[in-house]
Design an enzyme around this catalytic site. Structure first.
Site, PDB file in Angstrom:
ATOM      1  N   ARG A   1       0.830  -1.211   0.000  1.00 34.60           N
ATOM      2  CA  ARG A   1       0.000   0.000   0.000  1.00 34.60           C
ATOM      3  C   ARG A   1       0.862   1.258   0.000  1.00 34.60           C
ATOM      4  O   ARG A   1       0.590   2.209  -0.727  1.00 34.60           O
ATOM      5  CB  ARG A   1      -0.942  -0.011   1.210  1.00 34.60           C
ATOM      6  CG  ARG A   1      -2.085  -0.955   1.009  1.00 34.60           C
ATOM      7  CD  ARG A   1      -2.991  -1.068   2.224  1.00 34.60           C
ATOM      8  NE  ARG A   1      -4.124  -1.931   1.878  1.00 34.60           N
ATOM      9  CZ  ARG A   1      -5.129  -2.209   2.693  1.00 34.60           C
ATOM     10  NH1 ARG A   1      -5.171  -1.698   3.916  1.00 34.60           N
ATOM     11  NH2 ARG A   1      -6.114  -2.989   2.281  1.00 34.60           N
TER      12      ARG A   1
ATOM     13  N   TYR B   1      -6.209  -1.007  -6.862  1.00 33.49           N
ATOM     14  CA  TYR B   1      -5.528  -2.222  -6.381  1.00 33.49           C
ATOM     15  C   TYR B   1      -4.817  -2.003  -5.036  1.00 33.49           C
ATOM     16  O   TYR B   1      -4.616  -0.900  -4.613  1.00 33.49           O
ATOM     17  CB  TYR B   1      -4.661  -2.872  -7.440  1.00 33.49           C
ATOM     18  CG  TYR B   1      -3.437  -2.179  -7.998  1.00 33.49           C
ATOM     19  CD1 TYR B   1      -2.801  -1.120  -7.399  1.00 33.49           C
ATOM     20  CD2 TYR B   1      -2.889  -2.665  -9.199  1.00 33.49           C
ATOM     21  CE1 TYR B   1      -1.672  -0.565  -7.944  1.00 33.49           C
ATOM     22  CE2 TYR B   1      -1.759  -2.111  -9.761  1.00 33.49           C
ATOM     23  CZ  TYR B   1      -1.144  -1.055  -9.113  1.00 33.49           C
ATOM     24  OH  TYR B   1      -0.033  -0.518  -9.668  1.00 33.49           O
ATOM     25  N   GLU B   2      -4.505  -3.107  -4.410  1.00 35.40           N
ATOM     26  CA  GLU B   2      -4.011  -3.097  -3.017  1.00 35.40           C
ATOM     27  C   GLU B   2      -4.997  -2.401  -2.085  1.00 35.40           C
ATOM     28  O   GLU B   2      -4.609  -1.778  -1.098  1.00 35.40           O
ATOM     29  CB  GLU B   2      -2.623  -2.448  -2.922  1.00 35.40           C
ATOM     30  CG  GLU B   2      -1.553  -3.085  -3.763  1.00 35.40           C
ATOM     31  CD  GLU B   2      -1.402  -4.584  -3.541  1.00 35.40           C
ATOM     32  OE1 GLU B   2      -1.769  -5.068  -2.460  1.00 35.40           O
ATOM     33  OE2 GLU B   2      -0.932  -5.261  -4.474  1.00 35.40           O
ATOM     34  N   GLY B   3      -6.272  -2.543  -2.375  1.00 38.77           N
ATOM     35  CA  GLY B   3      -7.308  -1.911  -1.552  1.00 38.77           C
ATOM     36  C   GLY B   3      -7.735  -0.597  -2.166  1.00 38.77           C
ATOM     37  O   GLY B   3      -6.928   0.327  -2.305  1.00 38.77           O
TER      38      GLY B   3
ATOM     39  N   GLN C   1      -8.973   1.854   2.011  1.00 35.50           N
ATOM     40  CA  GLN C   1      -8.009   2.661   2.783  1.00 35.50           C
ATOM     41  C   GLN C   1      -8.753   3.515   3.808  1.00 35.50           C
ATOM     42  O   GLN C   1      -8.306   3.686   4.951  1.00 35.50           O
ATOM     43  CB  GLN C   1      -7.197   3.589   1.860  1.00 35.50           C
ATOM     44  CG  GLN C   1      -6.503   2.903   0.693  1.00 35.50           C
ATOM     45  CD  GLN C   1      -5.621   1.757   1.092  1.00 35.50           C
ATOM     46  OE1 GLN C   1      -4.879   1.866   2.080  1.00 35.50           O
ATOM     47  NE2 GLN C   1      -5.694   0.650   0.377  1.00 35.50           N
TER      48      GLN C   1
END
Lengths: 596, 596
Positions: free
Chosen positions: B297, B438-440, B445
């Site tokens: 992240r 992506y990656e949340g 977040q």
């Protein structure tokens, strides 16, 4: 169905905000009441939903292609265009005398939105043709009108606007294309034009190019530009098609979006000179061009609304279908559709509020256009013209800028799937990005707003609009519901921010032009935001009244909720914009060029 | 050169904001002072500018392709990755024991930015490998470490993160991939994973997949997920490569951007079961996965800064070259380069201020990471950990959201040329859109920010940061320059808005979760905006001091002007966000689902 025309919302705006009843009292529009609007919109929806919308993805996957000067459009486009023309849609707002239907813009604008939601690339061809028709109607000789207008109005031929050259993007003073007078009264045209939308294609037999060029000996700069008709195929005296003219498409662009719309490089006069016919008088080309541009700018604003609405519809459908995670309020045990999640709701509401706000602004503007052009009373015409002129840069600039945010949210609602091309959300994001650029970038719209529309009359038109908004605030406060009062408060704050900026612009225009133009785009965003929010405030009043009468309660309550959301989450941005424009003007150009 | 690494700005942040001098006093980082930073950044810039950046456009035009289970990367990628590995760049921040260089994140983060500016698609492979290394370092057995770590750290092999499944995007509770224990202590893994970045490619001989799966009989939901190493090629006892494992790439996605990065669908166990090795303990997979995710992240946030900076550099170059229209202030007779125009300047300054603000935030966060992990004093570690943990969602969420705006402005500065793919500006716009997903996603977040980082401790961490910001305000006011005072005033308003929101979140978390989460993304945007603006406030103080000493005056004055611009044009947005979050919470979900 990939697209469902929002007929109900459009008719709400047409009836209550554009006041179609009043438009229908203007001579010439007697038949254009609400029933006509409904019938036309329903018919238009059939074509857009059934024929044009299904071609949107194919157009992206299999765009227009160029080979040896010939442009082949996406399979299906030619037939769809034939249906569009045969349905009389190209002539919807054009005079009956030339084969049109003579309907007001208050109705036509909704149809334009549908067509663009269905397929932005397809709709560009009619959009440019409309501009060519407007220019010929205003400035064309009887002979030019007789030869070209009906063919354009009926969609037998299409039109283009040829402004841009490689060295002259937004700056038409740099136009170099030459026009040499010939003994027979025609001209020979030589030059290169770029970014010509549908400058070449295979959907019709002839293309009527409207071309800016300089006659030899003309003054430098924009005062030496003339407008010419240069048909792709020359037209014989009897109206039949003759020889191919010396204008050729040498390539088309490879673009991020609107791929099905061929963007042509046109070469005029490489084989002896393209035959052109002067429109109006020499050296008044810029003036005529602005006629085309103004029609086109309004329409591009509607394109923003259109692509945003389509992105919204797709996002809603996905949010109602995709199951993911438990709701934070515990309302569902286990995973639920993502429309349960507050942030997804926030995204959908943002999209919805922008679309409805801008649609309301555009249709209100359309009614002003109709009154400005056709009302019997000169003062009414003048007032409406001033209002419409003020709105055009807002409709173009604000609606297209918001379409970037809305199509981005559309991808975001889809998560990872949104980034995969097959899903379709990405296409709207890619397509929309041209809208803040063509027919004048947002900065060009903002220059227009600051210069011609605000500072030229010392802010009078702007203040007149603010006074109208204040009236709506009073009505909202008088209404007294929580929602009405909350919207009134946000409107008041936004209006005051707007007036501060108008004062700043009017005062500093001569003394500090850099400060004024540094804030031009934020001012446009503030003004567009305010006017759209104002229309939703008006809509809220109507909707509350109809809820009280028990009419269409779910729809009307949704209108109230959307107006309130707009006020709390979008209109609220205006005060920060005011601070940036007024207090932050000098910091925009503080960094010297060399330091970049 | 298509990309020039902003070494000077990075070193400014590393020296004065990340305080590399203090980092270098932490045991283990003794050699990591400013000189080392400079040497490393200069060396990294050579590789990024000369080798990796030139592959960015080719990667877009000629993306990774799939045939019969084999993925072939863009020509040039394999060789570039070899150079990257041989230069020791993969191991920059990893332990010397496993072949790394053991440098602090305060230096490594700047290198990661460069690599991503050069080529977002290329840089994704090292980014995911870093995540795999972190997970193995934290939870891997000695045997797993011995077998895989050095190969990953040296870039001989690469790593992946296998989380997502078709039915389980952000919701890992829905993971279905199975792992069956085998008599030899290994597992057989069966299932389908999607969206696996560099899940298959031809740049190295082996790929180490870190895979989330459920052991038979594990609890439902996230508490039943375990983490496994599943190598593409099995590794013999002597470390040599053995048989091909039963994991196969069945397709790669057709994406809007980062096209050169292969996004794989991986099929595990279709031919008897993929051999996997448990990482750590059963059912603790989610915990380990968060180690990978947190590293990733942060890095994705840096990707946002990176692509924004590249878009900025391209826009500046175009604005200094393109001639168009006369300046409104009459400073040039006739047409001038467009950087003369106030709105172009506003766009460039916006891009610049976002990039510098977010870079300052990320590098300050990196220093906190270093202290949190390596400082000898437990209290210092804890304080820095809290600070870093709070910053991660801001760095990820805010920097990537701003990258959408910046890359959009980058296209806009180019006008019509920006929409033509050959220009290159459009690629950044298309590439950037994945970063908020992506990656949340940004919403994920924001959930993290609201839940774990704000309401869990009743807002204590958030208020601690606000107290630090207030200190900077005092310093700015004490400094007394117009710029310092103006920035202090904006910071104070933003901090108060932040504190209002923190109070609202802390109070309503239990009673009105929908209201709280409706404002989660606006809260993230407010907090990110504030923290980035705060860092620029700190930077302004340093820069003014150095100007007074006559050091590097043009650069330092530019830093002051950029900080001031940020305050007046970006930080100023925070107060509207506060109003939306606190006053507008209930309007987000007012429209019932059925009304959409």
């Amino acid at each position: 169905m990939s697209y469902v025309a929002p007929i109900k919302d459009m008719l709400f705006d047409i009836e209550y905000l554009a006041n179609i009843g009043q438009v229908a009292r203007i001579p010439g529009f007697e038949d254009a009441g609400l029933e006509t609007a409904q019938a036309v919109l329903e018919e238009c929806a059939k074509l857009c939903e059934g024929v044009v919308a299904p071609l949107n993805v194919p157009g992206d996957l299999n765009p227009s292609s160029w080979k040896d000067g010939v442009v082949t459009t996406t399979p299906g486009f030619k037939d769809a265009f034939r249906q569009y023309a045969e349905g009389g849609w190209q002539g919807l707002q054009h005079p009956v005398d030339f084969g049109g239907q003579g309907l007001p813009k208050s109705i036509g604008a909704a149809c334009i939105e549908m067509l663009n939601s269905a397929n932005l690339s397809f709709a560009l061809c009619p959009l440019l043709t409309d501009g060519a028709i407007e220019a010929l109607l205003t400035a064309g000789s009887d002979e030019l009108k007789a030869t070209y207008l009906e063919k354009l109005v009926t969609g037998e031929w299409t039109g283009t606007m040829n402004l841009t050259e490689p060295q002259a993007g937004s700056d038409l003073a740099l136009v170099r294309t030459k026009a040499e007078p010939q003994p027979d009264g025609s001209y020979k045209v030589f030059g290169t034009k770029i970014f010509i939308t549908y400058g070449e294609h295979d959907m019709v037999d002839n293309i009527v190019h409207l071309v800016l060029a300089r006659v030899a000996g003309a003054p430098e700069g924009v005062k030496g530009i003339s407008l010419f008709v240069v048909p792709k195929v020359l037209v014989n005296k009897d109206g039949s098609l003759g020889k191919r003219n010396d204008v050729h498409c040498v390539s088309i662009e490879h673009k991020m979006g609107i791929k099905a719309s061929p963007t042509a490089v046109l070469q005029f006069g490489d084989h002896g000179g393209a035959v052109g016919y002067l429109v109006g008088e020499e050296n008044r080309g810029l003036e005529y061009m602005f006629i085309m541009m103004n029609a086109a700018r309004y329409a591009v604003g509607v394109q923003g609304i259109a692509v945003a609405d389509r992105a919204y519809q797709k996002a809603v459908a996905y949010a109602k279908d995709r199951v993911q995670s438990r709701p934070v309020d515990g309302s569902v045990k286990g995973s639920a559709t993502i429309i349960h999640h507050p942030d997804v709701r926030r995204m959908l509401m943002t999209m919805r509020a922008y679309v409805e706000g801008c649609r309301a602004m555009a249709l209100t503007g359309a009614a002003a256009y109709d009154a400005a052009h056709a009302h019997p009373d000169a003062q009414v015409r003048a007032d409406n013209a001033a209002f419409y002129e003020f709105l055009v840069p807002l409709i173009k600039g604000y609606s297209t800028e918001m379409s970037l945010e809305v199509t981005s949210l559309g991808v975001q609602v889809h998560g990872g799937m949104g980034f995969i091309e097959e899903t379709g959300a990405a296409q709207y994001y890619r397509d929309a990005k041209i809208l803040t650029i063509y027919e004048g970038t947002t900065a060009i719209q903002a220059n227009d707003l600051v210069g011609r529309k605000t500072t030229r009359d010392g802010g009078a038109s702007a203040r007149a609009i603010a006074a109208q908004i204040e009236k709506t605030e009073s009505e909202l406060n008088a209404n007294g519901s929580d929602n009405a009062k909350a919207v009134a408060a946000r409107l008041a704050a936004a209006r005051k921010a707007f007036l501060d900026v108008v004062d700043f612009m009017a005062n500093a225009a001569r003394t500090a032009p850099n400060d004024v133009y540094a804030g031009s785009v934020p001012y446009l965003m503030l003004a567009g935001n305010l006017v759209a929010g104002w229309q939703l405030g008006r809509a809220l009043l109507v909707a509350q009244e109809l809820v009280a009468k028990g009419e269409d309660v779910m729809f009307m309550n949704a209108k109230v909720a959307t107006a309130r959301f707009y006020a709390d989450h979008i209109l609220v941005k205006t005060t920060s914009l005011r601070d940036s424009i007024v207090d932050g003007a000098s910091t925009v150009m503080a960094l010297p060029q060399e330091a970049f």
